[in-house]
Design an enzyme around this catalytic site. Structure first.
Site, short mmCIF file in Angstrom:
data_model
loop_
_atom_site.label_atom_id
_atom_site.label_comp_id
_atom_site.label_asym_id
_atom_site.label_seq_id
_atom_site.Cartn_x
_atom_site.Cartn_y
_atom_site.Cartn_z
CG HIS A 128 -0.27 0.09 2.53
ND1 HIS A 128 0.02 1.30 3.14
CD2 HIS A 128 0.18 -0.87 3.38
CE1 HIS A 128 0.61 1.07 4.30
NE2 HIS A 128 0.73 -0.23 4.48
CB CYS A 143 1.33 -3.99 5.36
SG CYS A 143 -0.08 -5.06 5.77
#
Length: 547
Positions: free
Chosen positions: A447, A466
């Site tokens: 992301h 992440c």
């Protein structure tokens, strides 16, 4: 009658077993001269579809035996070319980053000498042939599969793994065609960085007794200052190739030697400011012997990290804090899209190491906060300051309803698993304006981030696990290149939308979260910190593998 039925059943079972036994064929691989020095480049030799003759009813009239090609190691009970070649390859196992002791080399050498002196009878020669064959197949399997399973070091990859039968057929085919050495070179040349690291291994082995490391460096200095160990520093930088061997000793720490330290720093994961600080001195003091061990571990990883299993790849090298997206075209890797990334915090929220298929993109995403983060971070902040919920663009989701009230009842609903907290799309969203989804059971994805200034740090293990990407638009273009309706302007408009939307990636892209602390790129070698302790773990597992 019962005995006849049992015999028929046994034959049918054996026939079925043979029908699913794979037969391996070997495609022509590129020469070493065609391999690129792309950091983290890797290719797996693909197994061809099984090529089996059909088994009909008539075939069941006689017992079926699953035979492998017979390798005649000692024709006429004499020492021939094939056996000599195999022994020579095992003797040079260390040049491939393997240990000759793993293949009982000393014992084989002794028995080969006895064979040449005609001190072995036919039974002993047959036993020697079997031992040589077994050890050489061990060697081929170690080259192709690696010496351990990735799961032993907490890495989970989809990859092709050879069986002993496949390795046996490879050896038999190699002997029948152009020889063991040539076939093995073609096999390993499918890993572009593999040969580069072997070259680096040889270079650092040659430095192991170099006098430049006889005296450790100490102290510190900024450009323009005096430094008492200038002679040791210069000798070490010359040995490493960061400065010319003809460079004369300067009066103080300035000029070309500062530039050389900057080059060294950049090759070792630092910013490259040229300051002789504590961290730089510590890295300069790492001996060639220690680097050899590090290189060996990374050569081992190259054998089992599946970095070219698809025609399009996204590879994140965790210690390097770099993402590369590239095409694989007939065995060669095309120039990659490269960008900086932020990964999970060292030893707190490590990014797991595995592979998957990127199958969807979410524009203007919601962030569904994992319960672990909600418990440890979000809820304590809400309790300390109820206004934090709205100020951060967060809300409680209870079934089909949404609440922006920072009540204890809502908090308890989250803690009991009846509700969750999510962050709405917008400039404050921790996921930024785009999310790349590759389904997995660890809630890991790629992301963007609103905190773009963090990409300027040299060490970027800062996330909850992440991966935050520096150039999301370029990455989206790569992922959606075969969906031509998704132009750059359309991608940017979707990222800036007020509502969340998700699209399917028609042709998913393989994503690999990999780990390499030594990378060969731009005709140089780069060393990175073992931020997750994977080098230490791999070394311990390898040490226990064989006595």
């Amino acid at each position: 009658m019962r005995k006849r039925m049992i015999n028929l059943l046994a034959k049918s079972t054996l026939a079925f077993a043979l029908s699913v036994t794979p037969m391996l064929t070997y495609a022509q691989a590129p020469d070493f001269s065609q391999a690129t020095d792309l950091g983290h480049g890797f290719e797996v030799l693909q197994d061809a579809p099984p090529q089996l003759a059909p088994i009909g009813p008539a075939d069941l009239s006689e017992p079926i035996v699953n035979t492998l090609p017979v390798i005649d190691w000692f024709p006429g009970d004499r020492l021939g070319t094939t056996a000599r070649d195999a022994l020579n390859i095992l003797q040079q196992a260390d040049a491939q980053g393997l240990n000759p002791k793993d293949y009982q080399l000393e014992a084989l050498l002794g028995r080969f000498a006895q064979l040449e002196n005609r001190q072995l009878d036919s039974v002993q020669i047959s036993a020697l042939a079997q031992d040589l064959e077994n050890r050489f197949i061990d060697y081929v399997l170690d080259l192709k599969n690696g010496r351990i399973k990735p799961e032993q070091v907490k890495q989970k990859f989809n990859r092709e793994v050879w069986t002993r039968d496949q390795a046996h057929r490879f050896v038999a085919d190699a002997i029948a065609q152009d020889g063991l050495d040539a076939s093995l070179k073609r096999l390993m040349s499918t890993i572009p960085m593999y040969q580069s690291l072997l070259n680096v291994l040889a270079q650092y082995r040659a430095l192991e007794n170099h006098p430049a490391w006889a005296t450790p460096l100490s102290g510190s200095a900024n450009p323009g200052q005096a430094y008492k160990q200038m002679d040791v520093l210069l000798a070490r930088l010359q040995a490493l190739g960061d400065i010319s061997s003809t460079e004369v000793l300067p009066a103080n720490y300035s000029g070309e030697i500062v530039e050389a330290v900057s080059r060294f720093q950049q090759r070792h994961g630092f910013k490259g400011d040229g300051k002789l600080d504590k961290a730089t001195i510590a890295s300069l003091n790492v001996t060639p012997t220690q680097r050899v061990k590090q290189i060996l571990l990374n050569i081992e990883r190259l054998r089992w990290t599946p970095l070219t299993t698809g025609d399009r790849m996204i590879v994140v090298n965790i210690p390097e804090f770099i993402l590369r997206a590239y095409h694989v075209n007939q065995g060669s890797i095309e120039p990659p899209l490269e960008m900086r990334v932020i990964v999970g915090r060292s030893f707190k929220t490590d990014t797991p190491l595995f592979d998957g298929q990127l199958s969807a993109i979410e524009f203007s995403p919601y962030w569904n906060i994992p319960i672990s983060i909600a418990r440890s971070e979000t809820i304590p902040k809400i309790r300390a300051n109820p206004g934090y919920l709205n100020a951060s663009g967060m809300e409680f989701v209870l079934g089909n309803s949404v609440s922006t009230v920072a009540s204890e009842a809502n908090i308890q609903a989250v803690l009991s698993g009846k509700a969750r907290i999510r962050q709405r799309p917008g400039p404050k969203n921790a996921l930024g304006d785009i999310k790349f989804i590759f389904p997995n059971n660890q809630s890991i994805f790629l992301h963007h981030t609103p905190s773009v200034g963090l990409f300027d740090r040299s060490r970027r293990d800062l996330s909850h696990g992440c991966i935050r990407v520096e150039e999301p638009v370029e990455l989206a273009q790569f992922v959606l290149e075969r969906q031509t309706e998704w132009t750059r302007s359309r991608i940017e408009n979707a990222m800036n939308g007020k509502k969340s939307s998700t699209i399917k990636v028609v042709e998913p892209v393989t994503v690999v979260l990999a780990y390499a602390t030594v990378v060969a790129k731009n005709k140089q070698v780069y060393f990175y910190n073992d931020i997750y302790g994977q080098d230490d773990l791999l070394a311990k597992v390898l040490a226990k593998r064989r006595p």
